[in-house]
Design a protein around this motif. Sequence first.
Motif, PDB file in Angstrom:
ATOM      1  N   ARG A   1       0.879  -1.189   0.000  1.00  0.00           N
ATOM      2  CA  ARG A   1       0.000   0.000   0.000  1.00  0.00           C
ATOM      3  C   ARG A   1       0.909   1.228   0.000  1.00  0.00           C
ATOM      4  N   VAL A   2       0.699   2.093  -0.969  1.00  0.00           N
ATOM      5  CA  VAL A   2       1.593   3.240  -1.094  1.00  0.00           C
ATOM      6  C   VAL A   2       0.813   4.544  -0.946  1.00  0.00           C
ATOM      7  N   ASP A   3       1.314   5.390  -0.013  1.00  0.00           N
ATOM      8  CA  ASP A   3       0.718   6.713   0.196  1.00  0.00           C
ATOM      9  C   ASP A   3       1.387   7.642  -0.819  1.00  0.00           C
ATOM     10  N   MET A   4       0.628   8.045  -1.846  1.00  0.00           N
ATOM     11  CA  MET A   4       1.233   8.783  -2.947  1.00  0.00           C
ATOM     12  C   MET A   4       1.704  10.181  -2.533  1.00  0.00           C
ATOM     13  N   ALA A   5       1.045  10.810  -1.569  1.00  0.00           N
ATOM     14  CA  ALA A   5       1.461  12.147  -1.131  1.00  0.00           C
ATOM     15  C   ALA A   5       2.863  12.063  -0.528  1.00  0.00           C
ATOM     16  N   ARG A   6       3.058  11.023   0.309  1.00  0.00           N
ATOM     17  CA  ARG A   6       4.371  10.849   0.944  1.00  0.00           C
ATOM     18  C   ARG A   6       5.437  10.582  -0.125  1.00  0.00           C
ATOM     19  N   LEU A   7       5.071   9.709  -1.070  1.00  0.00           N
ATOM     20  CA  LEU A   7       6.030   9.330  -2.116  1.00  0.00           C
ATOM     21  C   LEU A   7       6.429  10.549  -2.961  1.00  0.00           C
ATOM     22  N   LEU A   8       5.412  11.335  -3.366  1.00  0.00           N
ATOM     23  CA  LEU A   8       5.718  12.471  -4.249  1.00  0.00           C
ATOM     24  C   LEU A   8       6.488  13.570  -3.516  1.00  0.00           C
ATOM     25  N   THR A   9       6.177  13.731  -2.225  1.00  0.00           N
ATOM     26  CA  THR A   9       6.940  14.711  -1.441  1.00  0.00           C
ATOM     27  C   THR A   9       8.407  14.292  -1.392  1.00  0.00           C
ATOM     28  N   GLY A  10       8.632  12.983  -1.220  1.00  0.00           N
ATOM     29  CA  GLY A  10      10.000  12.443  -1.192  1.00  0.00           C
ATOM     30  C   GLY A  10      10.722  12.701  -2.514  1.00  0.00           C
ATOM     31  N   VAL A  11      10.017  12.458  -3.617  1.00  0.00           N
ATOM     32  CA  VAL A  11      10.627  12.665  -4.940  1.00  0.00           C
ATOM     33  C   VAL A  11      10.975  14.146  -5.129  1.00  0.00           C
ATOM     34  N   ALA A  12      10.032  15.019  -4.731  1.00  0.00           N
ATOM     35  CA  ALA A  12      10.278  16.458  -4.893  1.00  0.00           C
ATOM     36  C   ALA A  12      11.485  16.898  -4.062  1.00  0.00           C
ATOM     37  N   ASP A  13      11.575  16.376  -2.829  1.00  0.00           N
ATOM     38  CA  ASP A  13      12.707  16.734  -1.965  1.00  0.00           C
ATOM     39  C   ASP A  13      14.024  16.293  -2.581  1.00  0.00           C
ATOM     40  N   LEU A  14      13.968  15.067  -3.159  1.00  0.00           N
ATOM     41  CA  LEU A  14      15.180  14.485  -3.756  1.00  0.00           C
ATOM     42  C   LEU A  14      15.682  15.326  -4.930  1.00  0.00           C
ATOM     43  N   LEU A  15      14.721  15.849  -5.703  1.00  0.00           N
ATOM     44  CA  LEU A  15      15.121  16.559  -6.926  1.00  0.00           C
ATOM     45  C   LEU A  15      15.181  18.080  -6.754  1.00  0.00           C
ATOM     46  N   ARG A  16      14.873  18.539  -5.542  1.00  0.00           N
ATOM     47  CA  ARG A  16      14.826  19.999  -5.354  1.00  0.00           C
ATOM     48  C   ARG A  16      16.205  20.637  -5.553  1.00  0.00           C
ATOM     49  N   ALA A  17      17.231  19.946  -5.099  1.00  0.00           N
ATOM     50  CA  ALA A  17      18.586  20.490  -5.255  1.00  0.00           C
ATOM     51  C   ALA A  17      18.907  20.678  -6.733  1.00  0.00           C
ATOM     52  N   LYS A  18      18.528  19.673  -7.536  1.00  0.00           N
ATOM     53  CA  LYS A  18      18.779  19.760  -8.983  1.00  0.00           C
ATOM     54  C   LYS A  18      17.977  20.916  -9.584  1.00  0.00           C
ATOM     55  N   ALA A  19      16.719  21.053  -9.097  1.00  0.00           N
ATOM     56  CA  ALA A  19      15.854  22.112  -9.612  1.00  0.00           C
ATOM     57  C   ALA A  19      16.464  23.479  -9.310  1.00  0.00           C
ATOM     58  N   VAL A  20      16.966  23.629  -8.089  1.00  0.00           N
ATOM     59  CA  VAL A  20      17.566  24.913  -7.687  1.00  0.00           C
ATOM     60  C   VAL A  20      18.770  25.214  -8.575  1.00  0.00           C
ATOM     61  N   LYS A  21      19.562  24.133  -8.817  1.00  0.00           N
ATOM     62  CA  LYS A  21      20.752  24.298  -9.655  1.00  0.00           C
ATOM     63  C   LYS A  21      20.361  24.784 -11.049  1.00  0.00           C
ATOM     64  N   LEU A  22      19.217  24.284 -11.540  1.00  0.00           N
ATOM     65  CA  LEU A  22      18.764  24.660 -12.885  1.00  0.00           C
ATOM     66  C   LEU A  22      17.883  25.914 -12.873  1.00  0.00           C
ATOM     67  N   GLU A  23      17.792  26.501 -11.688  1.00  0.00           N
ATOM     68  CA  GLU A  23      16.951  27.699 -11.488  1.00  0.00           C
ATOM     69  C   GLU A  23      15.493  27.420 -11.845  1.00  0.00           C
ATOM     70  N   LYS A  24      15.035  26.253 -11.420  1.00  0.00           N
ATOM     71  CA  LYS A  24      13.633  25.892 -11.651  1.00  0.00           C
ATOM     72  C   LYS A  24      13.008  25.526 -10.312  1.00  0.00           C
ATOM     73  N   SER A  25      11.698  25.335 -10.305  1.00  0.00           N
ATOM     74  CA  SER A  25      11.067  24.978  -9.032  1.00  0.00           C
ATOM     75  C   SER A  25      10.088  23.818  -9.213  1.00  0.00           C
ATOM     76  N   ILE A  26       9.809  23.157  -8.099  1.00  0.00           N
ATOM     77  CA  ILE A  26       8.860  22.043  -8.145  1.00  0.00           C
ATOM     78  C   ILE A  26       7.696  22.392  -7.223  1.00  0.00           C
ATOM     79  N   ARG A  27       6.474  22.289  -7.754  1.00  0.00           N
ATOM     80  CA  ARG A  27       5.292  22.621  -6.941  1.00  0.00           C
ATOM     81  C   ARG A  27       4.421  21.368  -6.802  1.00  0.00           C
TER      82      ARG A  27
END
Length: 458
Positions: free
Chosen positions: A307-333
């Motif tokens: 059983r997968v809680d998608m909100a938790r999963l997507l928050t994790g993915v966003a956190d993981l890629l946020r550094a890359k997004a910042v580096k590329l001057e982009k954002s994740i919402r």
Amino acid sequence: MSSGPGNFWRMLLFILLMISPLGLLLLLLDLQGGVGAKDYALLLAAVAMPALFVYLRMMRELRTVARRMERAAVMSPLDVTGTDGARAGLLPVDNLLLAMEQYRRVLQHMLRETQRRQDETALLFDLLPDPVLVLGRGRQINRSNAAAKRFFHVEEMGGELTRFIRHPALLKAVDAAEEGQALHERIEFTVSDVVPRHVAGYLVSLKEEENAEADLILTLHDLTESRRMQQMRVDFIANASHELRTPLAILVGALETLVGPARNDLAAHERFFTMMQTQTTRMSQLVNDLLSLSQIEINEHSRPTGRVDMARLLTGVADLLRAKAVKLEKSIRLDLPERDVIVTGDFDQLTQVFTNLVDNALKYGREKSEVTVRVTISGQEARLSVIDEGEGIAEEHLSRLTERFYRVDNDRSRKLGGTGLGLAIVKHIVSRHRGQLEISSTVGKGSCFTVRLPLATG
Ligand code: ADP
């Protein structure tokens, strides 16, 4: 039984035959003067009367037998009794009817059995998965099964084989088989359809003796899909080798330069080491993706059970890629619903799906743009969309994006560190989860990758 004048003469003949021996005897006695004319007539009448009685009685019985036999042909003699005044008489009527009833039952059983076998054979013939045609003389189609009708998109099949297949090699083989020259043949040919289909035809002749009515069985086996798979395998190996060969060639070149002309050039060392690091990362990413893909393919038929809680999963993915997004001057919402969104799935694999999609959205999004991850619920399914503000993808590429190594722009993908396998991996994981991947895009505006997953029950 017929009646009328014919019967009367037959009766007369019967009586004459019955009284003829007595008549002859009396004639002999009369010649010797022993019998008078009156005695003569009386004696003849005494015999003629019983003969007439016997004749009439037998005729009645025979008529009864005929009537009851007619009825016994359609119903049991037990149902026929009593209606025709068939008292015990001179002829064994009941025995005859019983014998007839037995014959009728045996015949009925044989007919039913034959019908059952015919039905069974017809059913089996229709259930065969491959198209089968039974051909008679002059390439005539005598029979065809349901698969054949489906194969040629027709309701009924008949007439000459050339109405459906015109391939010269096959027609030649059919003619040869009819002549009794080639009794087993396999011919490969192409049938033109919406998409041309590659087919193997197996021809078997049932002709057993010279001049016997020739029956040929033509079985068609569609090879299109297996050919396509074969081609895909060949292409896949060629593509994978090509993808590995390029960074490997760069590595070899860099090493040769480092041990050769640039041996003592420290500035060049740094440049080449950086280049080597990039290429080894690319190779290792490619090998990881290939392994991942084969692993997913092995498990694709077994549905995950977690059983997968998608909100938790997507928050994790966003956190993981946020550094890359910042580096590329982009954002994740993240745009998540109030209620919990729980799906039946494999946490790690679904993380891989959304990491790939968000990573692509960051890679192919415009400068300083935003990537939105939106979750909505529709009926019994969750819709998880990754929306970017990028260049978009032209319509003609959309259906091919999930093919292995398919890229809209090869150079751009490679420059951005792409392996061309990300969306293929996404597609396989989603299909393992019994979900669907939908891609929509507007050139110049951006793309939206939506994963539809069934919500967990209970
Ligand atoms: P890659 O490693 O090249 O990104 P993918 O399988 O993830 O491979 O994607 C295949 C191709 O689809 C990419 O090369 C790119 O051309 C196109 N693509 C994927 N995602 C996007 C996106 N968000 N916007 C535009 N094009 C995309």
